[in-house]
Structure formats: C-alpha cells, structure tokens
Write a protein that holds these residues in place. Structure first.
Motif, PDB file in Angstrom:
ATOM      1  N   LYS A   6    -105.401 -29.296 -17.508  1.00 21.44           N
ATOM      2  CA  LYS A   6    -106.123 -30.628 -17.502  1.00 21.44           C
ATOM      3  C   LYS A   6    -105.398 -31.182 -17.900  1.00 21.44           C
ATOM      4  O   LYS A   6    -105.994 -32.717 -17.521  1.00 21.44           O
ATOM      5  CB  LYS A   6    -107.622 -29.618 -17.398  1.00 21.44           C
ATOM      6  CG  LYS A   6    -108.975 -29.140 -17.268  1.00 21.44           C
ATOM      7  CD  LYS A   6    -108.842 -28.590 -15.776  1.00 21.44           C
ATOM      8  CE  LYS A   6    -109.152 -27.484 -14.701  1.00 21.44           C
ATOM      9  NZ  LYS A   6    -108.592 -27.018 -13.739  1.00 21.44           N
ATOM     10  N   ARG A   7    -104.870 -31.331 -18.691  1.00 22.04           N
ATOM     11  CA  ARG A   7    -104.599 -32.703 -19.703  1.00 22.04           C
ATOM     12  C   ARG A   7    -102.919 -32.454 -19.843  1.00 22.04           C
ATOM     13  O   ARG A   7    -102.390 -32.414 -20.980  1.00 22.04           O
ATOM     14  CB  ARG A   7    -105.165 -33.025 -21.050  1.00 22.04           C
ATOM     15  CG  ARG A   7    -106.599 -33.472 -20.457  1.00 22.04           C
ATOM     16  CD  ARG A   7    -107.232 -33.226 -22.208  1.00 22.04           C
ATOM     17  NE  ARG A   7    -108.026 -32.803 -23.073  1.00 22.04           N
ATOM     18  CZ  ARG A   7    -108.312 -32.014 -23.758  1.00 22.04           C
ATOM     19  NH1 ARG A   7    -108.326 -34.461 -24.763  1.00 22.04           N
ATOM     20  NH2 ARG A   7    -108.632 -31.668 -24.480  1.00 22.04           N
ATOM     21  N   LEU A   8    -102.355 -32.971 -18.399  1.00 23.33           N
ATOM     22  CA  LEU A   8    -101.051 -32.545 -18.600  1.00 23.33           C
ATOM     23  C   LEU A   8     -99.995 -34.163 -18.890  1.00 23.33           C
ATOM     24  O   LEU A   8    -100.390 -34.982 -18.111  1.00 23.33           O
ATOM     25  CB  LEU A   8    -100.219 -32.339 -17.043  1.00 23.33           C
ATOM     26  CG  LEU A   8     -99.058 -31.201 -17.138  1.00 23.33           C
ATOM     27  CD1 LEU A   8     -98.796 -30.462 -18.358  1.00 23.33           C
ATOM     28  CD2 LEU A   8     -98.569 -31.139 -15.825  1.00 23.33           C
ATOM     29  N   ASP A   9     -99.236 -34.343 -19.544  1.00 20.84           N
ATOM     30  CA  ASP A   9     -98.836 -35.465 -19.747  1.00 20.84           C
ATOM     31  C   ASP A   9     -97.251 -35.738 -20.106  1.00 20.84           C
ATOM     32  O   ASP A   9     -96.608 -34.946 -19.973  1.00 20.84           O
ATOM     33  CB  ASP A   9     -99.239 -35.549 -21.591  1.00 20.84           C
ATOM     34  CG  ASP A   9     -99.153 -37.270 -21.969  1.00 20.84           C
ATOM     35  OD1 ASP A   9     -99.276 -37.799 -21.117  1.00 20.84           O
ATOM     36  OD2 ASP A   9     -99.702 -37.461 -22.663  1.00 20.84           O
ATOM     37  N   TYR A  10     -96.588 -36.932 -19.905  1.00 19.80           N
ATOM     38  CA  TYR A  10     -95.477 -37.148 -19.567  1.00 19.80           C
ATOM     39  C   TYR A  10     -94.457 -37.679 -20.929  1.00 19.80           C
ATOM     40  O   TYR A  10     -95.702 -38.446 -21.884  1.00 19.80           O
ATOM     41  CB  TYR A  10     -95.106 -37.732 -18.538  1.00 19.80           C
ATOM     42  CG  TYR A  10     -95.986 -38.976 -18.503  1.00 19.80           C
ATOM     43  CD1 TYR A  10     -95.494 -40.359 -19.812  1.00 19.80           C
ATOM     44  CD2 TYR A  10     -97.024 -38.983 -17.922  1.00 19.80           C
ATOM     45  CE1 TYR A  10     -96.489 -40.447 -19.782  1.00 19.80           C
ATOM     46  CE2 TYR A  10     -97.779 -40.324 -17.604  1.00 19.80           C
ATOM     47  CZ  TYR A  10     -97.556 -41.192 -18.978  1.00 19.80           C
ATOM     48  OH  TYR A  10     -98.427 -42.523 -18.911  1.00 19.80           O
ATOM     49  N   GLU A  11     -93.673 -37.100 -21.216  1.00 21.58           N
ATOM     50  CA  GLU A  11     -92.765 -37.773 -22.597  1.00 21.58           C
ATOM     51  C   GLU A  11     -91.675 -37.650 -22.962  1.00 21.58           C
ATOM     52  O   GLU A  11     -90.536 -36.634 -22.082  1.00 21.58           O
ATOM     53  CB  GLU A  11     -93.269 -36.911 -24.088  1.00 21.58           C
ATOM     54  CG  GLU A  11     -94.591 -36.736 -24.634  1.00 21.58           C
ATOM     55  CD  GLU A  11     -95.093 -36.368 -25.603  1.00 21.58           C
ATOM     56  OE1 GLU A  11     -93.503 -35.554 -26.029  1.00 21.58           O
ATOM     57  OE2 GLU A  11     -95.568 -35.858 -25.907  1.00 21.58           O
ATOM     58  N   ALA A  12     -90.953 -39.012 -22.296  1.00 26.29           N
ATOM     59  CA  ALA A  12     -89.776 -39.016 -21.563  1.00 26.29           C
ATOM     60  C   ALA A  12     -88.784 -39.234 -23.315  1.00 26.29           C
ATOM     61  O   ALA A  12     -89.325 -40.226 -24.005  1.00 26.29           O
ATOM     62  CB  ALA A  12     -89.554 -40.627 -21.306  1.00 26.29           C
ATOM     63  N   GLU A  13     -87.772 -38.631 -23.235  1.00 26.65           N
ATOM     64  CA  GLU A  13     -86.690 -38.748 -24.218  1.00 26.65           C
ATOM     65  C   GLU A  13     -85.568 -38.606 -24.222  1.00 26.65           C
ATOM     66  O   GLU A  13     -84.872 -38.507 -23.306  1.00 26.65           O
ATOM     67  CB  GLU A  13     -87.383 -37.006 -25.467  1.00 26.65           C
ATOM     68  CG  GLU A  13     -89.171 -37.373 -25.144  1.00 26.65           C
ATOM     69  CD  GLU A  13     -89.668 -36.186 -27.037  1.00 26.65           C
ATOM     70  OE1 GLU A  13     -88.056 -35.824 -27.656  1.00 26.65           O
ATOM     71  OE2 GLU A  13     -90.648 -36.108 -27.141  1.00 26.65           O
ATOM     72  N   LEU A  14     -84.968 -39.494 -25.447  1.00 27.14           N
ATOM     73  CA  LEU A  14     -83.442 -38.775 -25.417  1.00 27.14           C
ATOM     74  C   LEU A  14     -82.772 -37.929 -26.371  1.00 27.14           C
ATOM     75  O   LEU A  14     -83.339 -37.777 -27.450  1.00 27.14           O
ATOM     76  CB  LEU A  14     -82.672 -40.422 -26.276  1.00 27.14           C
ATOM     77  CG  LEU A  14     -81.188 -40.747 -27.055  1.00 27.14           C
ATOM     78  CD1 LEU A  14     -80.176 -40.386 -25.889  1.00 27.14           C
ATOM     79  CD2 LEU A  14     -81.082 -41.516 -27.965  1.00 27.14           C
TER      80      LEU A  14
END
Length: 290
Positions: free
Chosen positions: A130-138
């Motif tokens: 229910k709590r899906l998150d994004y994380e942009a990473e190098l």
C-alpha cells in the motif's frame, strides 16, 4: 562511450552494442564485428571487462551507427552482476526529511539480481503493498577487482555510471525495520538506460538528478548533496568486501520521496515514474499492481 544490452524487435535476438553520442542509434556487436573485424565476445560482461572495449575505441570514430533505438528493446545493462550494493540515507536533504543524522560510513543493504528490471520495464508490485515509493539513484559500475583501495585511487576502479531506480515497499520496510525484503521484490530495480563510461562523466559528484511522477517533478537535486562521496564509498566498502568487475553500487537517493511528504503520495496503479540524471539519460517505468 555508452554500452547497452538490447533485444532486437524484429527477431527477439538478445545482443549488445554501443549507443551513439546523441542516444538515438546503436551499433550492435554483430555490426561492430562486420565493420571492424574485431572478434567481440558474445556476452556483454566479457566485452566490458575483458579489454575489448579498448580495442573498439581505437576505431570508434569510424563506426557507423545505423540502427535506431526504436528498433530495439533496452534491457538491464548487466544481467548477472556479482553484487548489487545500495546505500541508505546518503543525501543530507533526504536524511533531514527523515529526521535522521547521516552516518559517516556507508549504511548498506543488498538487492538480489532477480530484482533487476529494464529501463523502460513495468514495475510489478504485489497488490498487498500500500505504500510503494520511488527512489532515483546514481549507480556506479565497478570495472576492477579491488580490496582495501585508497580513497584517492578508488575512482580508477570505476568502469562507468548508470541510473538506478530503487523501488521500495515502505510498509514492508517499516514493518521489518530493515531494508532488504521491501526493496528486493522482482522488477524493483530498473536501471540503465545504458552504462556510460567514466571518461564521459568527469565529475560524478555534480550531476542533476530529477524524478517525475506522471509528469510532476518530485525529486530535483544533485549528486553534490551526497553525504559520503563515491570515492569514499568505494574505499570504505573495499575494506570489508572485495569489489569485483560488474558490481553495482547504488549511492542513495535525494529528498523528495513520497514517504517524506507531509501527506505522502505513494505510487498507484498506472503511475509513470521518469528518472533522469545529467549525462546518463532517462529511464521510465510504469507501475502495475498484480
């Protein structure tokens, strides 16, 4: 140079090749062999870390990029990396938003290679998340086997860089009170769109990083805001872990993730996440719940 692993749409054959400077065309290994006579190996890992790229670079200016990228499906650049090492809370702004004091040493977790996903692939989340998150990473791609390497020498062991999307099921993460299970689900590691060699990225600590969800900017930061810079990350890790060619080190995410909002806006079915990093390109992933 930019090196991509692809599948040809016309016959579903998997191959790899070099991407043109403008990111619009590719020359496959078969075409490289045909044009140059260089007997490039069948697998991308052998090409990257076996000295073959250096051979091709000698004739690089004469290569003719004929195949439009629209004719291929981009795949995760490395299908079987020895290790995928991810850092937690390695940006001052992200740590601040989470109410944490950043560590002076890398806080890490591992992702399995079965989580890898293509740069344009769908992220398939279990419906109970229910709590899906994004994380942009190098992400750093290691090019040499090193152990206890000095900080001032560590960037010499880097092969190149790419984008890494560290998809995170926060409800699992918070329940477990650790990172691995909520970040290891199949498809939860889109990356690419290709590996850009380090000579094209003179300063990896000064790259703009942005994330858009359905066209709305959510993350807008810079790798300059890392707590622990890449050179120290590699040196510190190598004091404990032997780093190998093909290892992926994902260096953490900046501020702007959903969980840090006053009213969190987690990902929903059919959302589209677009991540761009200066000099490395763009990846885009649609979110689906099974």
């Amino acid at each position: 140079m930019k090196i991509a692993r692809v599948r040809l749409k016309e016959n579903s054959m998997e191959t790899y090749g070099l991407v043109s400077e403008d990111g619009q065309k590719i020359i496959t290994k078969e075409q490289i062999h045909e044009e140059t006579g260089i007997p490039v190996p069948p697998r991308i890992k052998e090409f990257l870390f076996g000295g073959w790229l250096e051979e091709v670079k000698k004739v690089g200016k004469d290569l003719e990029f004929k195949l439009p990228l629209s004719k291929v499906e981009l795949l995760a650049p490395l299908p079987n990396p020895p290790k995928i090492i991810c850092l937690a809370f390695n940006y001052y702004d992200h740590a601040r938003d989470a109410g944490l004091t950043p560590s002076e040493e890398p806080v890490i977790f591992l992702k399995p290679r079965t989580a890898l996903n293509s740069p344009l692939g769908d992220v398939i989340s279990p419906s109970y998340v229910k709590r899906l998150d994004y994380e942009a990473e190098l992400a750093v791609v290691m090019g040499s086997r090193v152990k206890k390497i000095a900080e001032e020498d560590s960037l010499n062991a880097v092969f190149g860089y790419m984008i890494f999307h560290d998809v995170s099921a926060r409800d699992i993460q918070f329940r477990d009170k650790q990172f691995t299970r909520g970040k290891s689900i199949d498809t939860f590691a889109p990356c690419g769109p290709w590996i850009t060699t380090k000579d094209e990225i003179p300063d990896p600590q000064n790259l703009r990083i942005t994330t858009k969800v359905n066209g709305e900017t959510r993350q807008n930061s810079s790798s300059s805001k890392m707590v622990i810079p890449i050179r120290k990350i590699i040196s510190s890790l190598s004091n404990l872990i032997t780093m190998e060619p093909g290892d992926i080190i994902s260096t953490g995410t900046p501020a702007g993730v959903a969980m840090s909002m006053k009213e969190p806006r987690y990902l929903k079915h059919d959302d589209v996440v677009e991540i761009s990093i200066e000099g490395l390109g763009t990846i885009q992933n649609r979110i689906l719940f099974d």
